[in-house]
Design a protein around this motif. Structure first.
Motif, short mmCIF file in Angstrom:
data_model
loop_
_atom_site.label_atom_id
_atom_site.label_comp_id
_atom_site.label_asym_id
_atom_site.label_seq_id
_atom_site.Cartn_x
_atom_site.Cartn_y
_atom_site.Cartn_z
N LYS A 67 0.93 -1.19 -0.20
CA LYS A 67 0.08 -0.07 -0.05
C LYS A 67 0.87 1.13 -0.02
O LYS A 67 0.70 2.09 -0.80
CB LYS A 67 -0.82 -0.19 1.14
N LEU A 68 2.11 1.25 0.62
CA LEU A 68 2.74 2.29 0.93
C LEU A 68 3.73 2.63 -0.52
O LEU A 68 3.75 3.62 -1.09
CB LEU A 68 4.09 2.13 1.86
N ASP A 69 4.18 1.54 -1.07
CA ASP A 69 4.71 1.48 -2.18
C ASP A 69 3.93 2.18 -3.40
O ASP A 69 4.26 2.86 -4.12
CB ASP A 69 5.18 0.13 -2.77
N ASN A 70 2.67 1.76 -3.39
CA ASN A 70 1.55 2.06 -4.42
C ASN A 70 1.11 3.42 -4.24
O ASN A 70 1.43 4.40 -5.16
CB ASN A 70 0.26 1.35 -4.28
N ALA A 71 1.32 4.10 -2.99
CA ALA A 71 1.01 5.48 -2.67
C ALA A 71 2.15 6.17 -3.00
O ALA A 71 1.97 7.28 -3.42
CB ALA A 71 0.66 5.62 -0.94
N LEU A 72 3.49 5.83 -2.70
CA LEU A 72 4.44 6.49 -3.29
C LEU A 72 4.60 6.74 -4.57
O LEU A 72 4.88 7.75 -5.17
CB LEU A 72 5.89 5.85 -2.49
N ASN A 73 4.35 5.42 -5.43
CA ASN A 73 4.31 5.65 -6.79
C ASN A 73 3.23 6.33 -7.37
O ASN A 73 3.48 6.81 -8.69
CB ASN A 73 4.39 3.92 -7.30
N SER A 74 2.18 6.59 -6.82
CA SER A 74 0.95 7.44 -7.48
C SER A 74 1.40 8.93 -7.05
O SER A 74 0.96 9.73 -7.91
CB SER A 74 -0.16 7.12 -6.64
N LEU A 75 2.48 9.36 -6.21
CA LEU A 75 2.66 10.65 -6.13
C LEU A 75 3.23 11.00 -7.44
O LEU A 75 4.25 10.30 -8.26
CB LEU A 75 3.83 10.72 -5.02
N PRO A 76 3.28 12.51 -7.88
CA PRO A 76 3.94 12.95 -9.23
C PRO A 76 5.43 12.88 -8.69
O PRO A 76 5.68 12.97 -7.47
CB PRO A 76 3.56 14.40 -8.91
#
Length: 175
Positions: A117-126
């Protein structure tokens, strides 16, 4: 901060081996981290850092020792942008059936789920917010240092960090 070259070295040339080694020893790790956070890929980041130092060596007579760090960041960032541009072209023409997902139903442990979930959240950031967040929170860089690396104002870095934290809080409970 280790990035300050000795005053005696500032009058020397980057083409001199000891000056070049000093520049490498003082900047290679932070340049690697900077590019790694942009790429999200260790191999590509290593390649970009190596190529940046090769370009520094090729242009050593043109780059003053006190400007070497800035030169390296610029070259590494330009290499990153070129790779991203090439990847966009490849993705545009890639077969849609070759796309796979990294999500797996076997992830049942809470720790792995949170990491995903954290990785996905970080990857979704610009990209600029992700880079700023990781440089600050992982590398411990101050906003002023990040602003210098990115070539923007401290206020811009503060805004990026605010937006990154806001986005991460919305996507992940408990951050």
């Amino acid at each position: 901060m280790k990035s300050n070259l000795l005053k005696a070295d500032q009058q020397l040339n980057v083409c001199e081996e000891r000056v070049y080694k000093r520049v490498f020893n003082e900047t290679s790790k932070t340049i690697f981290n900077y590019i790694y956070y942009k790429f999200g890929n260790e191999e590509k980041a290593n390649d970009a850092v190596q190529e940046a130092f090769e370009k520094l060596w090729e242009n050593c007579a043109k780059v003053a020792p006190e400007k070497a760090k800035s030169y390296l960041y610029t070259v590494a960032n330009n290499l990153y942008l070129n790779v991203i541009k090439a990847e966009k072209v490849r993705l545009k023409y890639a077969d849609a059936t070759l796309k796979t997902t990294n999500e797996s139903p076997e992830f049942i442990m809470e720790e792995n789920q949170f990491k995903e979930k954290l990785d996905n959240a970080l990857n979704s950031l610009p990209e600029n917010q992700r880079t700023t967040f990781l440089l600050n929170r992982i590398d411990g860089k101050k906003y002023a240092e990040i602003a210098e690396m990115e070539g923007v104002s401290v206020k811009a870095i503060e805004k990026r960090m605010h937006l990154a934290l806001k986005s991460l809080r919305e996507q992940i409970d408990g951050i």
